[in-house]
Design a protein around this motif. Structure first.
Motif, short mmCIF file in Angstrom:
data_model
loop_
_atom_site.label_atom_id
_atom_site.label_comp_id
_atom_site.label_asym_id
_atom_site.label_seq_id
_atom_site.Cartn_x
_atom_site.Cartn_y
_atom_site.Cartn_z
N GLU A 96 0.84 -1.21 0.00
CA GLU A 96 0.00 0.00 0.00
C GLU A 96 0.87 1.25 0.00
OE1 GLU A 96 -3.58 2.30 2.39
OE2 GLU A 96 -2.31 0.90 3.49
N GLN A 97 1.98 1.24 0.72
CA GLN A 97 2.86 2.42 0.76
C GLN A 97 3.44 2.70 -0.63
OE1 GLN A 97 2.33 3.93 3.70
NE2 GLN A 97 1.25 2.00 4.02
N ILE A 98 3.77 1.65 -1.37
CA ILE A 98 4.26 1.81 -2.74
C ILE A 98 3.18 2.42 -3.62
CG2 ILE A 98 5.01 0.57 -4.82
CD1 ILE A 98 6.33 -1.49 -2.88
N LEU A 99 1.96 1.89 -3.53
CA LEU A 99 0.86 2.40 -4.35
C LEU A 99 0.55 3.86 -4.03
CD1 LEU A 99 -1.54 -0.68 -4.24
CD2 LEU A 99 -0.11 0.06 -6.16
N LYS A 100 0.61 4.21 -2.76
CA LYS A 100 0.38 5.60 -2.36
C LYS A 100 1.44 6.52 -2.97
CE LYS A 100 -0.25 6.07 2.10
NZ LYS A 100 -0.22 5.79 3.55
N GLU A 101 2.68 6.07 -2.95
CA GLU A 101 3.78 6.89 -3.48
C GLU A 101 3.65 7.11 -4.98
OE1 GLU A 101 7.06 9.26 -3.66
OE2 GLU A 101 6.06 8.53 -1.84
#
Length: 198
Positions: free
Chosen positions: A24-29
């Motif tokens: 999720e952190q990757i997708l947010k970035e």
């Protein structure tokens, strides 16, 4: 992942939850969105979830007249089908003489009934709309929300983000952009991102 039972104690699946969190952190970035749901099992499922969220957003504001979604003829078919299934009237835009979605036609289609925009960019023709921010601005000025079908996102990662283009929601087809397995609507192949307001 396939062997985890839906009612399994979360203490026994911390490794998978860590993978979900980090992803999720990757997708947010790469999108600029504030949160992601990995629940949608595919792109069409994410589009339907977005249409449902859009409807709930407008109803929560007492805006029950917003019953129209605008899309384009070369966006993914689910960008018309999902809102229609969710009960919206769908207005389809056609290209201008340059092959881009017609901005003048968008402005003519927007009204007090506009709930939002569902659009794929680049569209399925492979053409990237260089004035996509003018599309989202037009919808926002009319009080609508903007949903970005990023099924064709591979060539944009690290170059353009949904947030800066003015989108309120977006999804990634993980089997296209991140090599998640495809063929059974999972796992989570229609990751849906939203701004904190939604």
């Amino acid at each position: 992942m396939a062997e985890i039972h839906p009612l399994q104690d979360t203490e026994t699946v911390q490794g998978i939850l860590e993978i979900f969190y980090k992803f999720e952190q990757i997708l947010k970035e790469v999108s600029g969105m504030d949160r992601f749901s990995l629940q949608p099992g595919g792109g069409s499922h994410a589009a339907y979830a977005a249409a449902s969220i859009m409807r709930a957003y407008h109803l929560s504001r007492g805006d029950s007249e917003r019953d129209e979604i605008i899309t384009t003829v070369f966006s993914h078919p689910c960008d018309a089908a999902a809102p229609a299934t969710a009960g919206f009237k769908v207005i389809t835009l056609y290209p201008d003489e340059n092959g881009y979605p017609d901005l003048a036609a968008l402005k003519a289609a927007v009204s007090k009934h506009t709930a939002g925009l569902f659009i794929t960019n680049p569209e399925d023709t492979g053409i990237y709309n260089p004035i996509i921010d003018q599309f989202t601005q037009t919808i926002h000025e009319a009080g609508g929300l903007c949903y970005y079908d990023q099924a064709n996102a591979n060539g944009l990662l690290g170059i353009a983000r949904a947030r800066e283009a003015g989108f309120d929601m977006c999804h990634f087809n993980l089997h296209k952009t991140f090599s998640s397995p495809h063929g059974c609507s999972g796992p989570a192949t229609g990751a849906l991102g939203l701004t904190s307001d939604l």
